[in-house]
Design an enzyme around this catalytic site. Structure first.
Site, PDB file in Angstrom:
ATOM      1  N   HIS A 162     -16.069 -83.041 -29.506  1.00 30.62           N
ATOM      2  CA  HIS A 162     -14.998 -83.260 -28.512  1.00 30.62           C
ATOM      3  C   HIS A 162     -13.680 -83.646 -29.191  1.00 30.62           C
ATOM      4  O   HIS A 162     -12.849 -84.316 -28.588  1.00 30.62           O
ATOM      5  CB  HIS A 162     -15.369 -84.348 -27.503  1.00 30.62           C
ATOM      6  CG  HIS A 162     -16.746 -84.190 -26.925  1.00 30.62           C
ATOM      7  ND1 HIS A 162     -16.988 -83.492 -25.760  1.00 30.62           N
ATOM      8  CD2 HIS A 162     -17.953 -84.624 -27.374  1.00 30.62           C
ATOM      9  CE1 HIS A 162     -18.294 -83.521 -25.505  1.00 30.62           C
ATOM     10  NE2 HIS A 162     -18.904 -84.189 -26.483  1.00 30.62           N
ATOM     11  N   SER A 213      11.318 -74.726 -41.913  1.00 29.40           N
ATOM     12  CA  SER A 213      12.026 -74.560 -40.643  1.00 29.40           C
ATOM     13  C   SER A 213      13.494 -74.339 -40.959  1.00 29.40           C
ATOM     14  O   SER A 213      14.004 -74.869 -41.941  1.00 29.40           O
ATOM     15  CB  SER A 213      11.849 -75.819 -39.802  1.00 29.40           C
ATOM     16  OG  SER A 213      12.920 -75.942 -38.894  1.00 29.40           O
ATOM     17  N   LYS A 231       9.961 -79.858 -42.570  1.00 28.78           N
ATOM     18  CA  LYS A 231       8.823 -79.054 -42.116  1.00 28.78           C
ATOM     19  C   LYS A 231       8.178 -78.205 -43.211  1.00 28.78           C
ATOM     20  O   LYS A 231       8.846 -77.655 -44.072  1.00 28.78           O
ATOM     21  CB  LYS A 231       9.259 -78.101 -40.978  1.00 28.78           C
ATOM     22  CG  LYS A 231       9.636 -78.784 -39.693  1.00 28.78           C
ATOM     23  CD  LYS A 231       8.503 -79.536 -39.012  1.00 28.78           C
ATOM     24  CE  LYS A 231       7.626 -78.644 -38.173  1.00 28.78           C
ATOM     25  NZ  LYS A 231       8.319 -78.007 -37.069  1.00 28.78           N
ATOM     26  N   GLU A 251      -1.492 -69.924 -38.113  1.00 31.65           N
ATOM     27  CA  GLU A 251      -1.108 -69.715 -36.710  1.00 31.65           C
ATOM     28  C   GLU A 251      -1.112 -68.231 -36.358  1.00 31.65           C
ATOM     29  O   GLU A 251      -1.530 -67.832 -35.271  1.00 31.65           O
ATOM     30  CB  GLU A 251       0.281 -70.293 -36.456  1.00 31.65           C
ATOM     31  CG  GLU A 251       0.341 -71.804 -36.545  1.00 31.65           C
ATOM     32  CD  GLU A 251       1.780 -72.291 -36.577  1.00 31.65           C
ATOM     33  OE1 GLU A 251       2.369 -72.439 -35.511  1.00 31.65           O
ATOM     34  OE2 GLU A 251       2.312 -72.495 -37.681  1.00 31.65           O
TER      35      GLU A 251
END
Ligand code: ARG
Length: 459
Positions: A156, A277, A283, A290
Site C-alpha cells: 500500500h 528544468s 531539478k 517517465e
C-alpha cells in the site's frame, strides 16, 4: 501511373484514393523480408517446373540486385507505389522485362504480406530476446553490487518489512524472464509459413509449400489457406507480449521516479539519463523513466486498436488488415527503444544505501518481527500481534522506535520480554531471518542471483 492490377478496371484512380490506399510509407520497412520471400518463391517455382531454372536465376539475380541497391541507397523507394510488394515487382519488371512478370505466379499479395510480416516479427522477436537478456543481466549485476543494502519493502506504499534492495531488484528480473519466455513462446506461432495459401483458397499450380517454408527458416506450414491469409493473431500475441513487458518496465519506472524524488532519495540517476528544468535550477528530472511509463499507454492502445480492427472481419483477407502494420510496428519500435533506454538508465543508477537504511529506522518495519519474537516466547500469534501493536502506538506517542526502548519499557507490556528482544528487532537480523525459499534473506537473494546468472548463460 496505371496499376499493375489494371484490367477489370482502368486502374486510373484519383490521387487521394491512391494516397489513402497506399501502405508503402509504413510497409517499406519489410523490403528485405519481401525480397527474400520472393527469392524463395522463384526457387520453388523452378524446382516444381512452373517456371524455367534460367528464369528463376534471372529473377533471383534481379531481386538480389534490388536488395543491394536499396541497402547502398542507389535505389530509392517510390513513395507513390501502392505497397512494398508492388514496388519490388515493378522495379524487377522494369529491370528484367517480361520474366519479372512471372514472379507472381502461384501467390497473391495476401499470402505475401502475411509472409513478410511473419518474417519481420520473427527478427524483431529475436531482437527483443537479446535486449531482455541484457536487461536481466544489468538488474542482476546491480542486485549483486548492492547485496547488503537494506530498504523498506512496501505494501500500500506504506513501509511494511525490511528487504534487501537486491531482493526488490530481483523481483523485476523474474518479470523480465517471464517476458522472455512469452516472446519465445509467441515466436513459435509466428514461425509458421503462410506462403502458398495464395489469395485464399490455395492454388492449381503444383507448388511445394514445404520447400519454400524450409528455405525461409520456418518451423511449419499453415494447414488451412484461408487461415493462412487472414490470421493476425500472431500480431495480437506479439503486441500482448509487448504490452506485458511495457507494463513491467512501467512499474519499474514508477519506482525509479519515486526513488529519485527528494521524498525518498533512495537512488541517484546518472546525468546521462536525466534532464534539467528550463526554469528551476535545482531539478534533475527522471524523464526517461517517465517516458517509458507514458509510452506504455500508447502500446496498450496499439493492441486494442488491432483487436478492434479484427473483431468484425469476415474471412478471408480484407483491406482493413493493412491497418495491422502501423499498430504492430509502433508497439515494436516503442518497446525496442524503451528496453534500450531503460537498460542504459539502470546501468548508471547509484543506490543511496544510507538513505534506504535511514528510511527503515522509521515506520516500525520491524513490528512483525517483534510479534514473531513473542510467538517464539510461547504467545499465540494474535496475542503477540496485539501487544506489538500497543507497543507501536506507545512508541509513536513517546516519539520512540522499537530499537530505542529500554528493556523495562518492553517488560511493562509483557513479562516474557528479555534482552534478546533487541536482536529480534535489529534490522539486519530481520532481513536475514527471512530465509524461507524465495524470501529476502541474504542467502536466498544470492541464490536468486546465481540462478539468474546461469539462466543468462544457458537459456
Ligand atoms: N498492402 C496490403 C496490406 O498491407 C497488401 C495486401 C493487399 N492485398 C490485396 N488483395 N489488396 O495488407
Amino acid at each position: 501511373m496505371a496499376k499493375m492490377w489494371a484490367g477489370r478496371t482502368s486502374g486510373e484512380t484519383e490521387k487521394i484514393a491512391d494516397d489513402f490506399n497506399s501502405s508503402i510509407s509504413f510497409d517499406s520497412r519489410m523490403a528485405e523480408q519481401d525480397i527474400k520471400g520472393s527469392m524463395a518463391h522463384a526457387a520453388m517455382l523452378a524446382k516444381q517446373g512452373i517456371i524455367e531454372e534460367a528464369e528463376a536465376d534471372q529473377l533471383i539475380g534481379g531481386l538480389e540486385g534490388i536488395l543491394s541497391d536499396l541497402q547502398d541507397g542507389s535505389l530509392a523507394i517510390d513513395m507513390t507505389a501502392e505497397d512494398i510488394h508492388m514496388f519490388v515487382e515493378q522495379v524487377l519488371t522494369e529491370r528484367l522485362g517480361d520474366v519479372g512478370k512471372k514472379l507472381h505466379t502461384a501467390r497473391s499479395r495476401n499470402d505475401q504480406v502475411a509472409l513478410d510480416l511473419r518474417l519481420y516479427l520473427r527478427d524483431q522477436t529475436d531482437d527483443f530476446l537479446d535486449l531482455l537478456k541484457n536487461l536481466v543481466k544489468v538488474i542482476t549485476d546491480k542486485a549483486e553490487e548492492y547485496q547488503d543494502a537494506i530498504m523498506p519493502g512496501y505494501t500500500h506504499l506504506q513501509r511494511a518489512q525490511p528487504v534487501l534492495f537486491g531482493h526488490h531488484l530481483m523481483a523485476y528480473a523474474m518479470m523480465f524472464m517471464r517476458d522472455y519466455d512469452r516472446f519465445t513462446d509467441c515466436r513459435k506461432r509466428i514461425n509458421v509459413s503462410p506462403i502458398g495459401s495464395c489469395a485464399l483458397a490455395g492454388t492449381t499450380y503444383p507448388t511445394d509449400r514445404f520447400f519454400e517454408a524450409e528455405k525461409l527458416g520456418f518451423d511449419s506450414v499453415s494447414l488451412n489457406s484461408m487461415d493462412g491469409v487472414s490470421d493476425r493473431d500472431f500480431c495480437i500475441e506479439m503486441m500482448s507480449c509487448i504490452a506485458s513487458c511495457m507494463m513491467h518496465l512501467s512499474r519499474f519506472s514508477e519506482e525509479i521516479v519515486l526513488w529519485s524524488s527528494w521524498e525518498f532519495k533512495f537512488i541517484e540517476l546518472s546525468d546521462a539519463y536525466t534532464t534539467g528544468s528550463s526554469i528551476m535550477p535545482q531539478k534533475k528530472n527522471p524523464d526517461m523513466a517517465e517516458l517509458v511509463r507514458g509510452k506504455t499507454g500508447r502500446v496498450y492502445g496499439d493492441l486494442m486498436a488491432l483487436l478492434t480492427t479484427l473483431k468484425g472481419l469476415p474471412l478471408a483477407y480484407n483491406k482493413d488488415m493493412q491497418e495491422d502494420k502501423e499498430s504492430v510496428f509502433d508497439a515494436c519500435d516503442t518497446l525496442e527503444m524503451c528496453l534500450k533506454v531503460f537498460t542504459g538508465m539502470l546501468a548508471g543508477l547509484t543506490a543511496l544505501t544510507e538513505n534506504m537504511k535511514e528510511a527503515c529506522r522509521n515506520g516500525f518495519i520491524n513490528a512483525t518481527d517483534l510479534a514473531d519474537y513473542l510467538v517464539r516466547k510461547g504467545l499465540p500469534f494474535r496475542s503477540a500481534y496485539k501487544i506489538s501493536g500497543s507497543i507501536v502506538a506507545w512508541c509513536i506517542e513517546k516519539k520512540k522506535v522499537l530499537e530505542s526502548m529500554t528493556i523495562d519499557e518492553y517488560r511493562s507490556f509483557s513479562e516474557v520480554f528479555e534482552e534478546d528482544v533487541f536482536e529480534a528487532v535489529d534490522l539486519q537480523n530481520c532481513v536475514n531471518l527471512r530465509s524461507s525459499f524465495g524470501g529476502t534473506g541474504k542467502d536466498s537473494v544470492l541464490y536468486q542471483i546465481s540462478f539468474v546468472k546461469e539462466w543468462i548463460k544457458h537459456d
